[in-house]
Design a protein around this motif. Structure first.
Motif, short mmCIF file in Angstrom:
data_model
loop_
_atom_site.label_atom_id
_atom_site.label_comp_id
_atom_site.label_asym_id
_atom_site.label_seq_id
_atom_site.Cartn_x
_atom_site.Cartn_y
_atom_site.Cartn_z
N TRP A 380 0.77 3.23 8.18
CA TRP A 380 -0.30 4.17 7.87
C TRP A 380 -0.59 4.18 6.37
CZ3 TRP A 380 0.37 9.00 5.22
CH2 TRP A 380 -0.83 9.71 5.07
N LEU A 381 0.46 4.23 5.56
CA LEU A 381 0.28 4.25 4.11
C LEU A 381 -0.34 2.95 3.60
CD1 LEU A 381 3.60 6.02 3.06
CD2 LEU A 381 1.27 6.89 2.70
N LYS A 382 0.15 1.83 4.12
CA LYS A 382 -0.40 0.54 3.69
C LYS A 382 -1.87 0.42 4.10
CE LYS A 382 3.96 -2.04 3.87
NZ LYS A 382 4.71 -3.13 4.55
N ASN A 383 -2.19 0.89 5.31
CA ASN A 383 -3.57 0.82 5.79
C ASN A 383 -4.48 1.71 4.95
OD1 ASN A 383 -5.38 -0.23 7.93
ND2 ASN A 383 -5.60 1.94 8.46
N SER A 384 -3.96 2.89 4.55
CA SER A 384 -4.74 3.79 3.69
C SER A 384 -5.04 3.12 2.36
CB SER A 384 -3.96 5.10 3.45
OG SER A 384 -3.80 5.82 4.66
N TYR A 385 -4.05 2.41 1.83
CA TYR A 385 -4.24 1.72 0.54
C TYR A 385 -5.27 0.60 0.68
CZ TYR A 385 -3.19 -0.49 -3.91
OH TYR A 385 -3.28 -1.01 -5.18
N GLU A 386 -5.19 -0.15 1.80
CA GLU A 386 -6.13 -1.25 2.02
C GLU A 386 -7.56 -0.74 2.11
OE1 GLU A 386 -5.18 -3.67 5.36
OE2 GLU A 386 -3.17 -4.19 4.64
N LYS A 387 -7.75 0.40 2.76
CA LYS A 387 -9.10 0.93 2.96
C LYS A 387 -9.65 1.60 1.71
CE LYS A 387 -8.40 3.54 6.55
NZ LYS A 387 -8.69 4.45 7.70
N ASN A 388 -8.79 2.29 0.96
CA ASN A 388 -9.26 3.13 -0.14
C ASN A 388 -8.86 2.66 -1.53
OD1 ASN A 388 -10.32 5.04 1.80
ND2 ASN A 388 -8.19 5.71 2.12
N GLY A 389 -7.95 1.67 -1.59
CA GLY A 389 -7.50 1.18 -2.87
C GLY A 389 -6.54 2.10 -3.59
N ILE A 390 -6.07 3.12 -2.92
CA ILE A 390 -5.13 4.07 -3.52
C ILE A 390 -4.39 4.79 -2.38
CG2 ILE A 390 -6.79 5.99 -3.59
CD1 ILE A 390 -5.51 6.80 -6.29
N TYR A 391 -3.17 5.20 -2.67
CA TYR A 391 -2.41 5.96 -1.67
C TYR A 391 -2.89 7.41 -1.68
CZ TYR A 391 0.72 1.94 -1.57
OH TYR A 391 1.22 0.67 -1.44
N PRO A 392 -2.83 8.10 -0.55
CA PRO A 392 -3.37 9.47 -0.46
C PRO A 392 -2.43 10.52 -1.04
CG PRO A 392 -2.45 8.83 1.65
CD PRO A 392 -2.31 7.62 0.75
N PHE A 393 -2.23 10.48 -2.36
CA PHE A 393 -1.26 11.38 -2.98
C PHE A 393 -1.68 12.85 -2.91
CE2 PHE A 393 -0.16 7.43 -5.36
CZ PHE A 393 1.17 7.37 -4.97
N ARG A 394 -2.95 13.14 -3.17
CA ARG A 394 -3.35 14.54 -3.36
C ARG A 394 -3.88 15.20 -2.11
NH1 ARG A 394 -3.56 16.51 -8.40
NH2 ARG A 394 -5.09 18.07 -7.79
N SER A 395 -4.60 14.50 -1.30
CA SER A 395 -5.21 15.13 -0.10
C SER A 395 -5.31 14.11 1.01
CB SER A 395 -6.59 15.68 -0.42
OG SER A 395 -7.47 14.65 -0.82
N ILE A 396 -5.34 14.64 2.23
CA ILE A 396 -5.41 13.79 3.41
C ILE A 396 -6.79 13.94 4.04
CG2 ILE A 396 -4.38 13.28 5.65
CD1 ILE A 396 -2.53 12.81 3.29
#
Length: 396
Positions: A380-396
């Motif tokens: 899930w984290l890797k997929n979030s990074y691939e889609k957005n270019g950043i990990y979802p640190f602050r909000s989901i």
């Protein structure tokens, strides 16, 4: 077959509850011995989503007409929900659950027994309420905790002795036992206290059930060589489905899901035979189409937010440092010093966040290294990074 079980449904029909015959037979044979003064203490473990809660509900339903079955779910207790889990609140949870189960079974004599106990033991009681004719004591202070705790822990055996013409024994199911780690410094003392009563009871079986691997520190606290129960618990680990069982499960579904060889291999790799993930992913797949490995890979990416919904919630509750620790473990397991170096902090500063992540069962410690417990979380984290270019640190 019925529709695929809901991801939150634990009361499954005969057709939705697939497999687990071996586990049911083993647990049933162990529990039956309770009738003959040889009650077992069982630790039922397994990774999250493998079907432990559904399994114990199946066992409970099988025995609830002949045995008093007390079902305690720590995750649903107000004390846990309000972050107020203490030794005293644990005793109250156990007491309330015993009273509720006794009432549901129809053991009416228990109300007289409890009322007599409180009136003759010289407790400092502010008032004595009545709920469904069952006395509920309200104490003016905590001075009475030790005597109340002793009464509550002895209550299951007393209930059996007073009602052995109606019940063959008492089963105490404590689900989500891993949450007892919220007791903190009180944990070890409370486990030893429970054990002092459990080991003397002849007709009361205890089944502790929790989402944890055999590497979890609580296993050692409970049943390690120096743990409270010191190897006296019977440990049963509920395993994910095998490839063959997963294949048969998919074929038994009402939905017409078609997978070629590569598609099934990829499906099994994605779900790892865990019923929770199988059910979510199977609901997401299209019907009446033969799905290949590439199809499943793409659909897996599309459905990852649903598969990882529990982790999405957990991630939002983590501190920034805890999130950074998780990110550092995405590619491979690391020693503590390696995690510290990647975060540019001292190793000692990681004690609290690492312990919290271990308690949350988001990471585990094995072979002197920390690693993410469930690959779905990492995907899930890797997929979030691939889609957005950043990990979802602050909000989901």
């Amino acid at each position: 077959m019925d529709e695929i079980a809901s991801i939150t449904d634990t009361n499954l029909t005969e057709t939705q509850f697939f497999n687990r015959r071996d586990e049911i037979n083993i647990l049933s044979n162990l529990l039956i011995s309770t009738e003959f003064n040889s009650a077992p203490t069982i630790l039922l473990t397994g990774i999250r989503g493998v079907g432990k809660t559904a399994l114990i509900k199946k066992i409970r339903n099988k025995f609830e007409r002949e045995y008093l079955v007390v079902d305690i779910d720590l995750s649903r207790s107000s004390a846990y929900q309000q972050k107020n889990l203490t030794r005293a609140s644990m005793i109250k949870i156990i007491y309330d659950s015993i009273i509720r189960s006794s009432k549901e079974f129809g053991l009416k004599t228990i109300s007289n027994q409890i009322e007599k106990y409180f009136k003759t033991k010289n407790f400092k009681i502010d008032k004595l309420l009545s709920y469904e004719h069952i006395p509920i004591p309200i104490f003016e202070s905590e001075d009475n905790y030790e005597r109340l705790a002793e009464f509550v822990m002895e209550l299951p055996q007393k209930i059996y002795e007073d009602n052995n013409d109606k019940i063959k024994g008492v089963f105490i199911f404590i689900d989500e036992i891993q949450l007892i780690k919220d007791l903190g410094d009180e944990l070890n003392g409370f486990l030893w206290y429970m054990r002092s009563f459990i080991q003397t009871q002849k007709n009361v079986a205890y089944i502790f059930c929790g989402s944890m691997s055999l590497k979890d520190s609580l296993i050692n606290d409970l049943n390690g060589n120096k743990g409270a129960f010191g190897g006296r618990m019977l440990t049963i680990e509920v395993q994910p489905f095998s490839k063959k069982t997963t294949e048969n499960y998919i074929k038994s579904m009402r939905r017409n899901i078609q997978l070629d060889h590569g598609g099934f291999e990829r499906f099994y790799k994605c779900t790892r035979g865990i019923p929770y993930y199988i059910n979510i992913f199977a609901k997401y797949l299209p019907e009446n189409l033969t799905l290949s490995e590439n199809n499943i890979s793409e659909l897996f990416k599309d459905s990852i937010d649903y598969l990882a919904i529990h982790f999405v919630y957990m991630w939002s509750k983590l501190t920034f440092q805890e999130q950074k620790i998780i990110i550092s473990l995405l590619e491979n397991p690391k020693k503590r010093i390696e995690v510290a170096n990647s975060l540019k902090v001292t190793s000692g500063s990681l004690n609290r966040p690492l312990n919290r992540l271990l308690d949350y069962d988001l990471i585990e410690y094995a072979n002197d290294k920390y690693q993410i417990t469930d690959p779905i979380f990492g995907y899930w984290l890797k997929n979030s990074y691939e889609k957005n270019g950043i990990y979802p640190f602050r909000s989901i």
